[in-house]
Design a protein around this motif. Structure first.
Motif, PDB file in Angstrom:
ATOM      1  N   CYS A   1       1.264  -1.384   0.062  1.00 53.83           N
ATOM      2  CA  CYS A   1       0.237  -0.185  -0.135  1.00 53.83           C
ATOM      3  C   CYS A   1       0.675   1.073   0.389  1.00 53.83           C
TER       4      CYS A   1
ATOM      5  N   HIS B   1      -4.744  -4.969  -1.307  1.00 50.33           N
ATOM      6  CA  HIS B   1      -5.538  -6.019  -2.505  1.00 50.33           C
ATOM      7  C   HIS B   1      -6.982  -5.432  -3.647  1.00 50.33           C
TER       8      HIS B   1
ATOM      9  N   SER C   1     -11.592  -2.804  -7.996  1.00 47.31           N
ATOM     10  CA  SER C   1     -11.853  -1.705  -6.730  1.00 47.31           C
ATOM     11  C   SER C   1     -10.614  -2.112  -6.283  1.00 47.31           C
ATOM     12  N   TRP C   2     -10.155  -1.430  -4.744  1.00 43.94           N
ATOM     13  CA  TRP C   2      -9.203  -1.294  -4.442  1.00 43.94           C
ATOM     14  C   TRP C   2      -9.439  -1.696  -2.965  1.00 43.94           C
ATOM     15  N   TYR C   3      -8.827  -2.178  -2.229  1.00 45.97           N
ATOM     16  CA  TYR C   3      -8.526  -1.936  -0.611  1.00 45.97           C
ATOM     17  C   TYR C   3      -7.309  -2.179   0.177  1.00 45.97           C
ATOM     18  N   CYS C   4      -7.212  -1.146   1.589  1.00 44.71           N
ATOM     19  CA  CYS C   4      -5.860  -1.817   1.809  1.00 44.71           C
ATOM     20  C   CYS C   4      -6.648  -2.662   3.396  1.00 44.71           C
ATOM     21  N   TYR C   5      -6.388  -3.416   3.373  1.00 44.99           N
ATOM     22  CA  TYR C   5      -6.862  -4.213   5.269  1.00 44.99           C
ATOM     23  C   TYR C   5      -6.338  -3.387   5.830  1.00 44.99           C
TER      24      TYR C   5
ATOM     25  N   GLY D   1      -7.276   0.918   6.029  1.00 48.12           N
ATOM     26  CA  GLY D   1      -8.716   0.841   5.304  1.00 48.12           C
ATOM     27  C   GLY D   1      -8.917   1.891   4.549  1.00 48.12           C
TER      28      GLY D   1
ATOM     29  N   GLY E   1      -9.410   2.795   0.132  1.00 47.39           N
ATOM     30  CA  GLY E   1     -10.041   2.317  -0.100  1.00 47.39           C
ATOM     31  C   GLY E   1     -11.357   2.675  -1.751  1.00 47.39           C
ATOM     32  N   GLY E   2     -11.619   1.970  -2.579  1.00 49.71           N
ATOM     33  CA  GLY E   2     -12.610   2.381  -3.950  1.00 49.71           C
ATOM     34  C   GLY E   2     -12.063   1.567  -5.076  1.00 49.71           C
ATOM     35  N   ASP E   3     -12.648   3.359  -6.192  1.00 46.60           N
ATOM     36  CA  ASP E   3     -12.484   2.762  -7.299  1.00 46.60           C
ATOM     37  C   ASP E   3     -11.355   3.334  -7.215  1.00 46.60           C
TER      38      ASP E   3
ATOM     39  N   ASP F   1     -10.766   6.789  -6.661  1.00 49.19           N
ATOM     40  CA  ASP F   1     -10.240   7.146  -5.654  1.00 49.19           C
ATOM     41  C   ASP F   1      -8.617   7.213  -5.572  1.00 49.19           C
TER      42      ASP F   1
END
Length: 78
Positions: free
Chosen positions: A37, A49, A56-60, A63, A65-67, A70
């Motif tokens: 990230c 991810h 989309s994407w997101y960091c675990y 937190g 995330g978005g398209d 974003d």
């Protein structure tokens, strides 16, 4: 001013390709591509991810995330 065609931007610029253009290496892991990230100091295993099936994407870890829009807004500080 005319409205921005955000649906066309999302269709024309796959999120994984855009993330990789920012120098983030992605590797397959299950249904996602994972990488480091850029929004926090990512130590240990990758937390970002990217999901092609939902564009989309997101960091675990942090937190975020978005398209694809974003992601670019956040990485460019817009």
């Amino acid at each position: 001013p005319s409205p921005v065609a955000t649906a066309a931007i999302r269709a024309d610029y796959p999120v994984a390709a855009v993330v990789e253009r920012y120098g983030i290496a992605l590797r397959p892991s299950g249904r996602a591509l994972v990488g480091r990230c850029p929004f926090h100091r990512d130590q240990g295993r990758p937390n970002l991810h990217v999901y092609a099936d939902t564009a989309s994407w997101y960091c675990y870890r942090c937190g975020a995330g978005g398209d694809v829009i974003d992601f670019v807004q956040r990485v460019e500080g817009l």
